[in-house]
Design an enzyme around this catalytic site. Structure first.
Site, mmCIF file in Angstrom:
data_model
loop_
_atom_site.group_PDB
_atom_site.id
_atom_site.type_symbol
_atom_site.label_atom_id
_atom_site.label_comp_id
_atom_site.label_asym_id
_atom_site.label_seq_id
_atom_site.Cartn_x
_atom_site.Cartn_y
_atom_site.Cartn_z
ATOM 1 N NE ARG A 126 -2.510 2.133 -7.961
ATOM 2 C CZ ARG A 126 -2.773 1.822 -6.702
ATOM 3 N NH1 ARG A 126 -2.260 2.527 -5.714
ATOM 4 N NH2 ARG A 126 -3.556 0.796 -6.397
ATOM 5 C CG HIS A 172 -8.333 0.475 -5.770
ATOM 6 N ND1 HIS A 172 -7.144 1.147 -5.904
ATOM 7 C CD2 HIS A 172 -8.732 0.712 -4.495
ATOM 8 C CE1 HIS A 172 -6.844 1.773 -4.774
ATOM 9 N NE2 HIS A 172 -7.793 1.519 -3.900
ATOM 10 C CG ASN A 285 -0.939 0.728 -1.733
ATOM 11 O OD1 ASN A 285 -0.258 0.879 -2.740
ATOM 12 N ND2 ASN A 285 -2.227 0.461 -1.783
ATOM 13 C CE1 TYR A 287 -2.026 6.436 2.471
ATOM 14 C CE2 TYR A 287 -1.901 4.087 2.029
ATOM 15 C CZ TYR A 287 -2.281 5.359 1.643
ATOM 16 O OH TYR A 287 -2.907 5.557 0.436
ATOM 17 C CD GLU A 354 -3.238 3.510 -2.366
ATOM 18 O OE1 GLU A 354 -3.502 3.727 -1.171
ATOM 19 O OE2 GLU A 354 -3.929 2.781 -3.108
ATOM 20 C CD1 TRP A 403 -5.177 8.172 -0.504
ATOM 21 C CD2 TRP A 403 -5.079 7.001 -2.409
ATOM 22 N NE1 TRP A 403 -6.447 7.798 -0.812
ATOM 23 C CE2 TRP A 403 -6.432 7.076 -1.969
ATOM 24 C CE3 TRP A 403 -4.787 6.325 -3.601
ATOM 25 C CZ2 TRP A 403 -7.473 6.469 -2.691
ATOM 26 C CZ3 TRP A 403 -5.831 5.729 -4.296
ATOM 27 C CH2 TRP A 403 -7.139 5.807 -3.832
#
Ligand code: NOJ
Length: 448
Positions: A126, A172, A285, A287, A354, A403
């Protein structure tokens, strides 16, 4: 499949500012050997209970599940003027707000990936294409830059030749500065036309080979950081929020309309029809997780504008307790989010676009310590385990992107965090060195 390092300064192909860092204050209550593709990797676990979670194997996933790595152009490419590139809002912001962007003078060089070949050895890559390389003036009327088209053609062809599926992010965070100056960027409806024109150019030029397009990366972060706290361009403190809801149901949620009122732009009937179900997959995404506290009587003094609109405040901890062990690593949150998304948004196809974790940069640390990022492997495995559980519960997760491939420029925090599977030596011509995680990922993806 290979995942080999490269320091080759030869041109063949290249390719939010939430901080996601694990703090290992007291580690190693247990160590475990994780087997991957015939190799074993000794990992330190902060909690012995995690030993079950890290047993998840790549073969536990459906045969067509995609394992990849992700990057973005502004954070890696460098070469800000090469091949006639125009200026992005981030290039402008980093140059004009040095107090907000750490290491800002390093931003223009990225890690020079525009000029370097990298053998990835994963199923999918990506990356993002900078709008300002393809349309340097931001608008189609200013012309398409053939040199940039040639560059991404060779990148895409090279990926495909190596059996790597390209996944392209259209935007992005790097909006053309020219559009910001012309009409105020995202806040003006003209943005829709220019974004459509740019996307059309990409689809027509590369769409015969690229079948996987990510439209706008982290729109929520873009709104919060660009328009609320001012940590990202344009750096205003105006209000702006968006949700997934319009893409599924064609309109903003009722509760949002009621609280945001006239500040929320209305969709036309035609737009509502066009929007409904207008996506092939959702990119998430993920985290870390936090808490939201119900705020029926929001306080303008104590709360941020988006919290006031949502009548809920973001909380890092509840009763002094932060989610996750070590700090912030909370794969259960990903599983819950996936299962919630399945129920709430009609069980869409999902890609984890991500997921990853960074270590603190410390240039005085010995190289072998910098390269020994076992904590990253543990983090990734635990999240893969959560995804695998969600898949077993019927969530249609189709792929996972780490990521990130190489240490990069992390927006406002500059070079402070090292998310890369590969270490970059910023004092030695961006030399690339594989970390333990790079070797592990290569072994992990060997379906033996
Ligand atoms: C999400 C963003 O998309 C990416 O650009 C950023 O570097 C990572 N989070 C890590 O902070």
């Amino acid at each position: 499949m290979t995942l080999s390092p490269s320091n080759w300064p030869k041109k063949l192909f290249t390719s939010t500012t939430v901080i996601h860092v694990l703090v290992f204050l007291s580690v190693a209550s247990s160590t475990l050997e994780a087997a991957a593709g015939g190799s074993t990797f000794e990992l330190e676990l902060p909690d012995a209970a995690q030993s079950e979670e890290i047993k998840v194997k790549s073969t536990d996933f459906p045969g067509d599940f995609v394992f990849g790595v992700a990057t973005s152009a502004a954070q890696t490419e460098g070469a800000p003027k090469a091949d006639g590139k125009g200026q992005s809002v981030w290039e402008y912001f980093a140059a004009h707000f040095p107090g907000i962007v750490k290491d800002n003078t390093k931003f223009p060089d990225g890690i020079d990936s525009y000029n370097r070949y990298m053998d990835l050895g994963v199923g999918s890559y990506r990356f993002s294409i900078p709008w300002t390389r393809i349309l340097p003036s931001g608008a189609l009327s200013g012309g398409v830059n053939q040199k940039a088209v040639d560059h991404y053609n060779s990148l895409i062809n090279e990926l495909i030749k190596n059996g790597i599926k390209p996944s392209v992010t259209i935007l992005h965070f790097d909006l053309p500065q020219a559009l910001e100056e012309k009409y105020g960027g995202y806040l003006n409806r003209s943005f829709v036309n220019d974004f459509r024109d740019y996307s059309d150019v990409l689809f027509k030029t590369f769409g015969d080979r690229v079948k996987h397009w990510v439209t706008i990366n982290e729109p929520k972060v873009l709104a919060l950081y660009g328009y609320e706290n001012g940590w990202a361009p344009p750096g205003c403190t105006r209000r702006s929020i968006r949700f997934t809801e319009p893409l599924v149901f064609g309109d903003y949620p009722k509760s949002m309309k009621e609280s945001v009122k006239e500040r929320l732009p209305a969709f036309t009937e035609e737009e509502k029809t066009a929007l409904t179900g207008s996506f092939d997959f959702l990119g998430i995404n993920y985290y870390l997780s936090g808490f939201a506290r119900n705020e029926p009587n929001p306080s303008p003094e104590a709360m941020l504008p988006h919290e006031i609109d949502a009548k809920a405040s973001d909380q890092v901890a509840k009763n002094g307790v932060v989610l996750g062990n070590p700090l912030g690593s909370y794969p259960e949150g990903l599983q819950k989010l996936l299962e919630y998304t399945k129920t709430k948004y009609q069980n869409p196809n999902i890609y984890i676009a991500e997921n990853g974790v960074g270590g603190f940069r410390n240039d005085t640390m010995p190289l072998e310590v910098v390269l020994n990022d076992g904590f990253k492997i543990v983090y990734i495995l635990r999240h893969l385990n959560a995804i695998s559980k969600a898949i077993k519960n019927g969530v249609k997760v189709k792929g996972y992107y780490i990521w990130t491939l190489l240490d990069d420029f992390e927006w406002g925090t500059g070079l402070m965090f090292q998310y890369g599977l590969y270490n970059i030596d910023f004092n030695d011509n961006f030399k690339r060195m594989p970390r333990l995680s790079a070797k592990w990922y290569q072994a992990y993806l060997q379906k033996t």
